[in-house]
Write a protein that holds these residues in place. Structure first.
Motif, PDB file in Angstrom:
ATOM      1  N   ARG A   1     -41.725 -40.853 -32.625  1.00  0.00           N
ATOM      2  CA  ARG A   1     -40.514 -40.774 -31.802  1.00  0.00           C
ATOM      3  C   ARG A   1     -40.598 -41.717 -30.610  1.00  0.00           C
ATOM      4  NH1 ARG A   1     -39.195 -34.327 -30.996  1.00  0.00           N
ATOM      5  NH2 ARG A   1     -39.359 -33.785 -33.203  1.00  0.00           N
ATOM      6  N   ALA A   2     -41.775 -41.777 -30.017  1.00  0.00           N
ATOM      7  CA  ALA A   2     -41.948 -42.638 -28.843  1.00  0.00           C
ATOM      8  C   ALA A   2     -41.806 -44.109 -29.221  1.00  0.00           C
ATOM      9  CB  ALA A   2     -43.306 -42.379 -28.194  1.00  0.00           C
ATOM     10  N   TYR A   3     -42.218 -44.441 -30.425  1.00  0.00           N
ATOM     11  CA  TYR A   3     -42.103 -45.816 -30.897  1.00  0.00           C
ATOM     12  C   TYR A   3     -40.658 -46.206 -31.195  1.00  0.00           C
ATOM     13  CZ  TYR A   3     -46.886 -47.464 -31.484  1.00  0.00           C
ATOM     14  OH  TYR A   3     -48.147 -47.933 -31.257  1.00  0.00           O
ATOM     15  N   GLN A   4     -39.896 -45.218 -31.629  1.00  0.00           N
ATOM     16  CA  GLN A   4     -38.565 -45.462 -32.177  1.00  0.00           C
ATOM     17  C   GLN A   4     -37.708 -46.454 -31.384  1.00  0.00           C
ATOM     18  OE1 GLN A   4     -38.269 -43.133 -34.964  1.00  0.00           O
ATOM     19  NE2 GLN A   4     -36.199 -42.330 -34.795  1.00  0.00           N
ATOM     20  N   PRO A   5     -37.495 -46.216 -30.083  1.00  0.00           N
ATOM     21  CA  PRO A   5     -36.608 -47.138 -29.358  1.00  0.00           C
ATOM     22  C   PRO A   5     -37.106 -48.581 -29.398  1.00  0.00           C
ATOM     23  CG  PRO A   5     -37.699 -45.590 -27.859  1.00  0.00           C
ATOM     24  CD  PRO A   5     -37.948 -45.101 -29.239  1.00  0.00           C
ATOM     25  N   HIS A   6     -38.419 -48.760 -29.357  1.00  0.00           N
ATOM     26  CA  HIS A   6     -38.961 -50.120 -29.406  1.00  0.00           C
ATOM     27  C   HIS A   6     -38.794 -50.727 -30.797  1.00  0.00           C
ATOM     28  CE1 HIS A   6     -40.867 -49.558 -25.459  1.00  0.00           C
ATOM     29  NE2 HIS A   6     -41.118 -48.339 -25.880  1.00  0.00           N
ATOM     30  N   LEU A   7     -39.021 -49.894 -31.803  1.00  0.00           N
ATOM     31  CA  LEU A   7     -38.937 -50.391 -33.179  1.00  0.00           C
ATOM     32  C   LEU A   7     -37.486 -50.654 -33.587  1.00  0.00           C
ATOM     33  CD1 LEU A   7     -41.649 -48.233 -34.960  1.00  0.00           C
ATOM     34  CD2 LEU A   7     -41.784 -50.604 -34.179  1.00  0.00           C
ATOM     35  N   GLU A   8     -36.580 -49.901 -32.986  1.00  0.00           N
ATOM     36  CA  GLU A   8     -35.174 -50.101 -33.299  1.00  0.00           C
ATOM     37  C   GLU A   8     -34.750 -51.535 -32.968  1.00  0.00           C
ATOM     38  OE1 GLU A   8     -32.323 -47.103 -31.596  1.00  0.00           O
ATOM     39  OE2 GLU A   8     -33.172 -46.064 -33.337  1.00  0.00           O
ATOM     40  N   GLU A   9     -35.258 -52.029 -31.867  1.00  0.00           N
ATOM     41  CA  GLU A   9     -34.945 -53.415 -31.488  1.00  0.00           C
ATOM     42  C   GLU A   9     -35.441 -54.395 -32.539  1.00  0.00           C
ATOM     43  OE1 GLU A   9     -35.940 -54.670 -27.492  1.00  0.00           O
ATOM     44  OE2 GLU A   9     -35.930 -52.570 -26.854  1.00  0.00           O
ATOM     45  N   LEU A  10     -36.561 -54.014 -33.162  1.00  0.00           N
ATOM     46  CA  LEU A  10     -37.119 -54.868 -34.211  1.00  0.00           C
ATOM     47  C   LEU A  10     -36.452 -54.615 -35.552  1.00  0.00           C
ATOM     48  CD1 LEU A  10     -40.987 -54.861 -33.667  1.00  0.00           C
ATOM     49  CD2 LEU A  10     -39.462 -56.818 -33.587  1.00  0.00           C
ATOM     50  N   GLY A  11     -35.689 -53.531 -35.638  1.00  0.00           N
ATOM     51  CA  GLY A  11     -35.050 -53.187 -36.899  1.00  0.00           C
ATOM     52  C   GLY A  11     -36.026 -52.640 -37.918  1.00  0.00           C
TER      53      GLY A  11
ATOM     54  N   PHE B   1     -43.192 -50.738 -39.810  1.00  0.00           N
ATOM     55  CA  PHE B   1     -43.943 -51.425 -38.755  1.00  0.00           C
ATOM     56  C   PHE B   1     -45.428 -51.499 -39.122  1.00  0.00           C
ATOM     57  CE2 PHE B   1     -46.266 -50.824 -34.610  1.00  0.00           C
ATOM     58  CZ  PHE B   1     -46.091 -52.118 -34.133  1.00  0.00           C
ATOM     59  N   LEU B   2     -45.956 -50.415 -39.668  1.00  0.00           N
ATOM     60  CA  LEU B   2     -47.365 -50.407 -40.064  1.00  0.00           C
ATOM     61  C   LEU B   2     -47.635 -51.447 -41.154  1.00  0.00           C
ATOM     62  CD1 LEU B   2     -48.242 -46.581 -40.147  1.00  0.00           C
ATOM     63  CD2 LEU B   2     -48.724 -48.252 -38.353  1.00  0.00           C
ATOM     64  N   VAL B   3     -46.706 -51.547 -42.098  1.00  0.00           N
ATOM     65  CA  VAL B   3     -46.860 -52.557 -43.147  1.00  0.00           C
ATOM     66  C   VAL B   3     -46.876 -53.951 -42.518  1.00  0.00           C
ATOM     67  CG1 VAL B   3     -45.734 -53.658 -45.115  1.00  0.00           C
ATOM     68  CG2 VAL B   3     -45.848 -51.161 -44.988  1.00  0.00           C
ATOM     69  N   MET B   4     -45.988 -54.154 -41.551  1.00  0.00           N
ATOM     70  CA  MET B   4     -45.948 -55.451 -40.887  1.00  0.00           C
ATOM     71  C   MET B   4     -47.262 -55.736 -40.161  1.00  0.00           C
ATOM     72  SD  MET B   4     -43.097 -56.726 -41.765  1.00  0.00           S
ATOM     73  CE  MET B   4     -42.546 -58.076 -40.735  1.00  0.00           C
TER      74      MET B   4
ATOM     75  N   GLN C   1     -41.668 -64.073 -37.950  1.00  0.00           N
ATOM     76  CA  GLN C   1     -41.032 -64.299 -36.656  1.00  0.00           C
ATOM     77  C   GLN C   1     -41.055 -63.061 -35.773  1.00  0.00           C
ATOM     78  OE1 GLN C   1     -36.988 -65.315 -37.261  1.00  0.00           O
ATOM     79  NE2 GLN C   1     -36.570 -65.859 -35.119  1.00  0.00           N
ATOM     80  N   LYS C   2     -41.007 -61.904 -36.399  1.00  0.00           N
ATOM     81  CA  LYS C   2     -40.931 -60.663 -35.629  1.00  0.00           C
ATOM     82  C   LYS C   2     -42.246 -60.350 -34.912  1.00  0.00           C
ATOM     83  CE  LYS C   2     -37.287 -58.240 -38.174  1.00  0.00           C
ATOM     84  NZ  LYS C   2     -36.208 -58.162 -37.183  1.00  0.00           N
TER      85      LYS C   2
ATOM     86  N   SER D   1     -45.304 -57.936 -30.183  1.00  0.00           N
ATOM     87  CA  SER D   1     -46.598 -57.935 -29.499  1.00  0.00           C
ATOM     88  C   SER D   1     -46.596 -57.136 -28.201  1.00  0.00           C
ATOM     89  CB  SER D   1     -47.050 -59.366 -29.230  1.00  0.00           C
ATOM     90  OG  SER D   1     -46.115 -60.007 -28.394  1.00  0.00           O
ATOM     91  N   CYS D   2     -45.428 -56.933 -27.616  1.00  0.00           N
ATOM     92  CA  CYS D   2     -45.401 -56.208 -26.341  1.00  0.00           C
ATOM     93  C   CYS D   2     -45.292 -54.696 -26.517  1.00  0.00           C
ATOM     94  CB  CYS D   2     -44.253 -56.709 -25.483  1.00  0.00           C
ATOM     95  SG  CYS D   2     -42.667 -56.528 -26.295  1.00  0.00           S
ATOM     96  N   ILE D   3     -45.044 -54.257 -27.738  1.00  0.00           N
ATOM     97  CA  ILE D   3     -44.803 -52.834 -27.968  1.00  0.00           C
ATOM     98  C   ILE D   3     -45.985 -51.944 -27.594  1.00  0.00           C
ATOM     99  CG2 ILE D   3     -44.306 -51.083 -29.722  1.00  0.00           C
ATOM    100  CD1 ILE D   3     -42.458 -52.987 -31.071  1.00  0.00           C
TER     101      ILE D   3
END
Lengths: 145, 145
Positions: free
Chosen positions: A23-33, A39-42, A102-103, A108-110
């Motif tokens: 949940r805490a990651y969500q807002p940051h990951l949303e920006e990344l889509g 995200f873990l796969v990436m 590119q993502k 990197s700042c997350i």
DNA sequence: TGAATTTATATCGTATACGATACAAATATA
DNA sequence: TATATTTGTATCGTATACGATATAAATTCA
């Protein structure tokens, strides 16, 4: 019978924390889509490109029946490509597309942003590393089961 | 860029451990005919019967859109009953059926069995409690987000 | 007291997880 | 070398999770 109390279970904090962290990651990951598992796969691919489905699954401790549809969605999103290995036609190699690569920079700042948010309140580095190594001990123990 | 390495993420161990612990529970819970989240609901009800959907959800940190279908399945299985509260018709009170209550005894040996399996290799009690309180600190911090 | 707001639960849509099973390519082996 | 076995992925069915939305009961408040 106290051992059946929720607060005495060691299992529950892990279950709860896993979801709270996502949940805490969500807002940051949303920006990344990205979703959290995506995200873990990436992360795995940013670290080393061109891996088989199984290799990714082993690192994330996920079976192909979870990974395959996940990767298909990521392919539709244009983040990765899936193609059969020439040496072994059973294997499907996953590679980053330019868009996927590119993502990485944006991502990197997350980790820092999150730690700043949560662990701001003095968690010293040593204690943090101690916790991580303890968690890894448990993971290895349970993987062998 | 090292901070984007999977092994440097604190989030992943929690995610992985949560699933590994659930896997470790599985064979024991299968005998009880419960999934892991269903088992957690039972723990909450065994500790205190007759709770509202929200009360259960708060303890497990789950929203009603997860809990409601979960409880419906448990009702179909004959483990719980769902009836509207008389004082507040919006609330749905969840109560254990005799069948649900009956499972408590069978369940009581599970935590021990698991600890014996995994933590057999000398994990001393103090370290264990230390870990648990550390996890709870994180949970509280993240719940406030 | 009648309308606006809040509260408690449910519904819908999407994305995991994972056991069971299927299936084709590769390997082992009689 | 024809067959059995193993390996790598995918498919299917069921059960979570959860954001967004709906809805009825309770509460607030003009």
């Amino acid at each position: 019978m106290d051992q059946l109390k929720l607060e005495n279970q060691i299992c529950f904090p892990f279950y709860a924390l896993s979801r709270l962290i996502i949940r805490a990651y969500q807002p940051h990951l949303e920006e990344l889509g990205l979703t959290y598992p995506q995200f873990l796969v990436m992360l795995v691919l940013w670290e080393q490109d061109h891996q088989s489905v199984n290799q990714i699954g082993e690192k994330l401790i996920l079976n192909t029946n979870t990974i395959t549809p996940l990767l298909k969605r990521m392919e539709l999103m244009g983040l990765i490509s899936r193609r059969k290995s020439k040496e072994d036609e059973r294997k499907v190699l996953i590679s980053l597309t330019p868009k996927g690569l590119q993502k990485k920079e944006k991502a990197s700042c997350i980790p820092d942003a999150l730690l700043a948010n949560v662990a701001d309140e003095q968690i010293d580095r040593t204690q943090f590393d101690e916790l991580k190594s303890q968690l890894n001990f448990w993971i290895e123990a349970l993987k062998k089961e």
